[in-house]
Design a protein around this motif. Structure first.
Motif, PDB file in Angstrom:
ATOM      1  N   TYR A 294       6.639   6.807  -2.917  1.00 21.11           N
ATOM      2  CA  TYR A 294       6.507   5.474  -2.476  1.00 21.11           C
ATOM      3  C   TYR A 294       8.108   4.503  -2.318  1.00 21.11           C
ATOM      4  CZ  TYR A 294       1.329   5.393  -1.678  1.00 21.11           C
ATOM      5  OH  TYR A 294       0.221   5.439  -1.083  1.00 21.11           O
ATOM      6  N   ALA A 295       8.757   5.050  -3.420  1.00 21.94           N
ATOM      7  CA  ALA A 295       9.897   4.490  -3.569  1.00 21.94           C
ATOM      8  C   ALA A 295      10.927   4.888  -2.171  1.00 21.94           C
ATOM      9  CB  ALA A 295      10.863   4.697  -4.635  1.00 21.94           C
ATOM     10  N   PHE A 296      10.713   6.205  -1.848  1.00 24.09           N
ATOM     11  CA  PHE A 296      11.117   6.811  -0.961  1.00 24.09           C
ATOM     12  C   PHE A 296      10.617   6.265   0.523  1.00 24.09           C
ATOM     13  CE2 PHE A 296      11.503   9.873   2.637  1.00 24.09           C
ATOM     14  CZ  PHE A 296      12.889  10.216   2.911  1.00 24.09           C
ATOM     15  N   LEU A 297       9.342   6.100   0.574  1.00 20.88           N
ATOM     16  CA  LEU A 297       8.702   5.761   1.858  1.00 20.88           C
ATOM     17  C   LEU A 297       8.923   4.327   2.313  1.00 20.88           C
ATOM     18  CD1 LEU A 297       6.521   6.124   3.915  1.00 20.88           C
ATOM     19  CD2 LEU A 297       4.734   5.371   2.266  1.00 20.88           C
ATOM     20  N   TYR A 298       9.205   3.400   1.361  1.00 19.38           N
ATOM     21  CA  TYR A 298       9.356   2.150   1.726  1.00 19.38           C
ATOM     22  C   TYR A 298      10.861   2.034   1.474  1.00 19.38           C
ATOM     23  CZ  TYR A 298       4.536   0.808   1.707  1.00 19.38           C
ATOM     24  OH  TYR A 298       3.321   0.626   1.949  1.00 19.38           O
ATOM     25  N   GLY A 299      11.563   2.390   0.575  1.00 18.37           N
ATOM     26  CA  GLY A 299      12.912   2.234   0.663  1.00 18.37           C
ATOM     27  C   GLY A 299      13.855   2.863   1.776  1.00 18.37           C
ATOM     28  N   TYR A 300      13.572   4.086   1.928  1.00 22.34           N
ATOM     29  CA  TYR A 300      14.168   4.778   3.051  1.00 22.34           C
ATOM     30  C   TYR A 300      13.865   4.147   4.414  1.00 22.34           C
ATOM     31  CZ  TYR A 300      16.270   8.790   4.991  1.00 22.34           C
ATOM     32  OH  TYR A 300      17.222   9.699   5.663  1.00 22.34           O
ATOM     33  N   ILE A 301      12.821   3.805   4.566  1.00 20.36           N
ATOM     34  CA  ILE A 301      12.345   3.229   6.025  1.00 20.36           C
ATOM     35  C   ILE A 301      12.895   1.757   6.170  1.00 20.36           C
ATOM     36  CG2 ILE A 301      10.097   2.272   5.686  1.00 20.36           C
ATOM     37  CD1 ILE A 301       9.430   3.824   8.428  1.00 20.36           C
ATOM     38  N   GLN A 302      12.980   0.973   5.051  1.00 22.06           N
ATOM     39  CA  GLN A 302      13.509  -0.164   5.254  1.00 22.06           C
ATOM     40  C   GLN A 302      15.123  -0.121   5.369  1.00 22.06           C
ATOM     41  OE1 GLN A 302      12.806  -2.682   1.783  1.00 22.06           O
ATOM     42  NE2 GLN A 302      13.930  -4.341   2.577  1.00 22.06           N
ATOM     43  N   TRP A 303      15.683   0.856   4.825  1.00 23.41           N
ATOM     44  CA  TRP A 303      17.256   1.204   4.962  1.00 23.41           C
ATOM     45  C   TRP A 303      17.593   1.652   6.449  1.00 23.41           C
ATOM     46  CZ3 TRP A 303      19.807   5.657   6.077  1.00 23.41           C
ATOM     47  CH2 TRP A 303      21.270   5.612   6.348  1.00 23.41           C
ATOM     48  N   LEU A 304      16.481   2.247   6.952  1.00 20.32           N
ATOM     49  CA  LEU A 304      16.668   2.945   8.087  1.00 20.32           C
ATOM     50  C   LEU A 304      16.655   1.731   9.281  1.00 20.32           C
ATOM     51  CD1 LEU A 304      14.371   6.002   8.303  1.00 20.32           C
ATOM     52  CD2 LEU A 304      16.920   6.056   8.593  1.00 20.32           C
ATOM     53  N   GLU A 305      15.896   0.858   9.150  1.00 16.91           N
ATOM     54  CA  GLU A 305      15.822  -0.455   9.991  1.00 16.91           C
ATOM     55  C   GLU A 305      16.936  -1.397   9.735  1.00 16.91           C
ATOM     56  OE1 GLU A 305      11.958  -2.228  10.529  1.00 16.91           O
ATOM     57  OE2 GLU A 305      10.869  -0.432   9.911  1.00 16.91           O
ATOM     58  N   GLU A 306      17.283  -1.584   8.423  1.00 15.03           N
ATOM     59  CA  GLU A 306      18.279  -2.690   8.104  1.00 15.03           C
ATOM     60  C   GLU A 306      19.678  -2.156   8.008  1.00 15.03           C
ATOM     61  OE1 GLU A 306      16.998  -4.972   4.806  1.00 15.03           O
ATOM     62  OE2 GLU A 306      15.019  -5.408   5.862  1.00 15.03           O
ATOM     63  N   GLY A 307      19.807  -1.112   7.300  1.00 10.21           N
ATOM     64  CA  GLY A 307      20.928  -0.378   7.066  1.00 10.21           C
ATOM     65  C   GLY A 307      21.420   0.353   8.064  1.00 10.21           C
ATOM     66  N   ARG A 308      20.751   1.210   8.724  1.00  7.92           N
ATOM     67  CA  ARG A 308      21.158   2.171   9.812  1.00  7.92           C
ATOM     68  C   ARG A 308      20.752   1.546  11.084  1.00  7.92           C
ATOM     69  NH1 ARG A 308      22.320   5.032  13.313  1.00  7.92           N
ATOM     70  NH2 ARG A 308      22.722   7.003  13.398  1.00  7.92           N
ATOM     71  N   ARG A 309      20.222   0.266  11.134  1.00 10.74           N
ATOM     72  CA  ARG A 309      19.905  -0.542  12.535  1.00 10.74           C
ATOM     73  C   ARG A 309      19.071   0.395  13.271  1.00 10.74           C
ATOM     74  NH1 ARG A 309      21.068  -5.576  10.867  1.00 10.74           N
ATOM     75  NH2 ARG A 309      22.950  -5.508   9.927  1.00 10.74           N
ATOM     76  N   LEU A 310      18.121   0.874  12.927  1.00  4.80           N
ATOM     77  CA  LEU A 310      17.097   1.654  14.011  1.00  4.80           C
ATOM     78  C   LEU A 310      15.842   0.665  14.142  1.00  4.80           C
ATOM     79  CD1 LEU A 310      16.700   5.232  12.519  1.00  4.80           C
ATOM     80  CD2 LEU A 310      18.352   4.345  14.277  1.00  4.80           C
ATOM     81  N   THR A 311      15.568   0.802  15.288  1.00  3.58           N
ATOM     82  CA  THR A 311      14.147  -0.086  15.700  1.00  3.58           C
ATOM     83  C   THR A 311      12.989   0.448  14.841  1.00  3.58           C
ATOM     84  OG1 THR A 311      13.531   1.495  17.652  1.00  3.58           O
ATOM     85  CG2 THR A 311      15.027  -0.403  18.179  1.00  3.58           C
ATOM     86  N   PRO A 312      12.012  -0.302  14.669  1.00  2.39           N
ATOM     87  CA  PRO A 312      10.706   0.121  13.884  1.00  2.39           C
ATOM     88  C   PRO A 312      10.000   1.340  14.561  1.00  2.39           C
ATOM     89  CG  PRO A 312      10.581  -2.116  14.300  1.00  2.39           C
ATOM     90  CD  PRO A 312      11.942  -1.753  15.067  1.00  2.39           C
ATOM     91  N   SER A 313      10.130   1.378  16.067  1.00  3.47           N
ATOM     92  CA  SER A 313       9.564   2.737  16.675  1.00  3.47           C
ATOM     93  C   SER A 313      10.599   3.777  16.378  1.00  3.47           C
ATOM     94  CB  SER A 313       9.300   2.568  17.992  1.00  3.47           C
ATOM     95  OG  SER A 313       8.372   1.644  18.238  1.00  3.47           O
ATOM     96  N   ALA A 314      11.791   3.803  16.336  1.00  6.43           N
ATOM     97  CA  ALA A 314      12.658   4.748  16.043  1.00  6.43           C
ATOM     98  C   ALA A 314      12.764   5.245  14.613  1.00  6.43           C
ATOM     99  CB  ALA A 314      14.186   4.282  16.573  1.00  6.43           C
ATOM    100  N   ALA A 315      12.424   4.447  13.674  1.00  5.29           N
ATOM    101  CA  ALA A 315      12.488   4.693  12.370  1.00  5.29           C
ATOM    102  C   ALA A 315      11.268   5.468  12.064  1.00  5.29           C
ATOM    103  CB  ALA A 315      12.485   3.209  11.460  1.00  5.29           C
TER     104      ALA A 315
END
Length: 468
Positions: A294-315
């Protein structure tokens, strides 16, 4: 010799052959049991747009995650015990109906507070189906004389794990198509499908069985709930100023233990549990494995959206290969009796996935981001499947519903620990430095998991029994 025919009290249905698992149960069992993991995971991609819609910071939208975990962690073993004492049908139908109500409330909610209330109802409503499914599996195994229905256990595990990891992708598509409210609204048709299948296919409990049901330990349940609520509230925001929460959890735990050791029919039989070391270790493995997952699921996808600047659909699409990896490994290894082998390989791969997180950054290519997801998906499939199979054989058959519910409790204790870690490492947003610190935290948990698995000799004796 032709198999004998056994009639079931289900109007309009064909009789079931003696010695064969009633496969008409599989559809309601699987569909109902996936309601919880899909709701726990697809909300991940909706947190940012929900925060934007209500002007709420991440600290407030995090309650949408925590509320479901809190309700589920308490509700799973409690409803599991009700399944053990009152049978699966009524609890399954009541729970899945509540899911539909919660989905409608969330889809129409005008405030964040009502959204959080909807998530609490979703947590309670989705707590019935998995204990009911495990109870039905054990009952069918006893009827057929086939103690290890590996095919059915695999179907449950594959469905739950696949839906859990595909949830962000589904959530991203729903948000892209209909906004964040679609993440709640999708529960309405899912609930209706469960109600139709459950009413048509789940067996009614004989009146005699209802009359001889054990009394429910209400005081024990209340103390257990108080202990978990206090502990999980602390995990949501661990601070020295909140010292009273672990103190309250400890006091409730002491009172709970004293109560359960004294009553004739306890909610959780602590004496039996204390003598069942392999089952206790299975619960600990579940806690550690899902803390990292769960740390990966939430942490990684949050980073993909905020850190990597992907849209929710792309993430969500970047994590789609994670879903495929978990599905493939679960399907390929589901009928294998090598519980220990799954845990050893899963533990090593979880260590590898955590290490790979240290290599990603804002300039990382999509192929690398997806590859890290694939590496994380494989241990999710192996560890969850192995722990479910272990619990099936280690738990008291008369309490299989509450034991299965307690397994889910440890799953969500891990999720809450992961949520606390995400909050600690992302205090001002999901930065790359924070992601790397989170990866180091996950590495520690994965190492502890491996340390539990390697010396456990009881795992060598475990086999999933005959194939179904």
């Amino acid at each position: 010799m032709l198999a004998r025919i056994r009639s079931l009290p289900r109007g309009g249905q064909q009789p079931v052959r003696e010695g064969e698992f009633d496969r008409r149960l599989i559809a309601p069992m699987v569909l109902g049991s996936v309601l919880n993991p899909v709701n726990s995971s697809m909300i991940a991609v909706a947190l940012v747009p929900i925060g934007t819609a209500f002007g709420a910071p991440p600290a407030e939208t995090a309650w949408l995650v925590s509320a479901l975990y809190l309700a589920t962690a308490v509700g799973q073993p409690v409803i599991g015990r009700l399944v053990d004492t009152h049978g699966p049908r009524r609890l399954y139908l009541a729970g899945t109906a509540l899911v539909g109500v919660a989905g409608l409330l969330g889809a129409l909610a005008p405030s964040l507070g009502l959204l959080i209330a909807a998530r609490v109802l979703l947590g309670l409503g989705t707590s019935a189906a998995y204990p009911a499914a495990m109870h039905l599996t054990r009952s069918e195994a006893a009827r057929t004389g086939r103690d290890g229905p590996a095919g059915v256990l695999t179907a449950l595990a594959v469905a739950n794990q696949t839906v859990a990891v595909i949830g962000p992708t589904l959530g991203g598509l729903l948000v892209g198509a209909g906004g964040w409210r679609a993440v709640f609204a999708v529960n309405v048709p899912l609930s209706l499908a469960c109600l139709v299948l459950g009413a048509a296919r789940l067996p009614r409990r004989p009146a005699r069985a209802r009359r001889t049901s054990a009394r429910l330990d209400g005081t024990g349940i209340a103390l257990f709930a108080a202990m978990l609520v206090a502990l999980m509230l602390f995990l949501m925001k661990p601070q020295a100023a909140h010292w009273y929460l672990p103190a309250a959890a400890f006091a409730a735990a002491c009172a709970f233990a004293a109560r359960e050791l004294r009553v004739r029919d306890p909610f959780i039989d602590l004496r039996t549990l204390a003598g069942n070391r392999p089952l206790i270790v299975t619960y600990l493995r579940q806690l550690l494995g899902y803390t990292a997952s769960y740390a990966f699921l939430y942490g990684y996808i949050q980073w993909l959206e905020e850190g990597r600047r992907l849209t929710p659909s792309a993430a969500g699409l970047v994590l789609l290969p994670l879903s495929g990896a978990a599905l493939a490994v679960s399907a390929a290894t589901g009928r294998s009796t090598a519980v220990r082998g799954k845990l050893v390989v899963g533990s090593f791969l979880q260590l590898a996935a955590c290490s790979a997180m240290l290599s990603v950054g804002t300039g990382s290519g999509i192929w690398l981001l997806a590859a890290v997801g694939i590496l994380a998906g494989i241990p999710q499939g192996l560890i969850g499947l192995a722990n479910q199979a272990a619990l099936y054989h280690q738990a008291d058959p008369a309490r299989i519903g509450s034991a299965a519910g307690l397994l889910r409790t440890f799953t969500y204790l891990g999720a809450m620990a992961a949520s606390a870690a995400n909050a600690a490492f992302f205090p001002h947003g999901a930065t790359t430095a924070g992601l790397h610190h989170l990866a180091l935290f996950m590495l520690g948990g994965a190492a502890l998991l491996l340390a539990l698995v390697l010396p456990d000799r009881s795992l060598r004796r475990l086999a999933s029994g005959t194939h179904n």
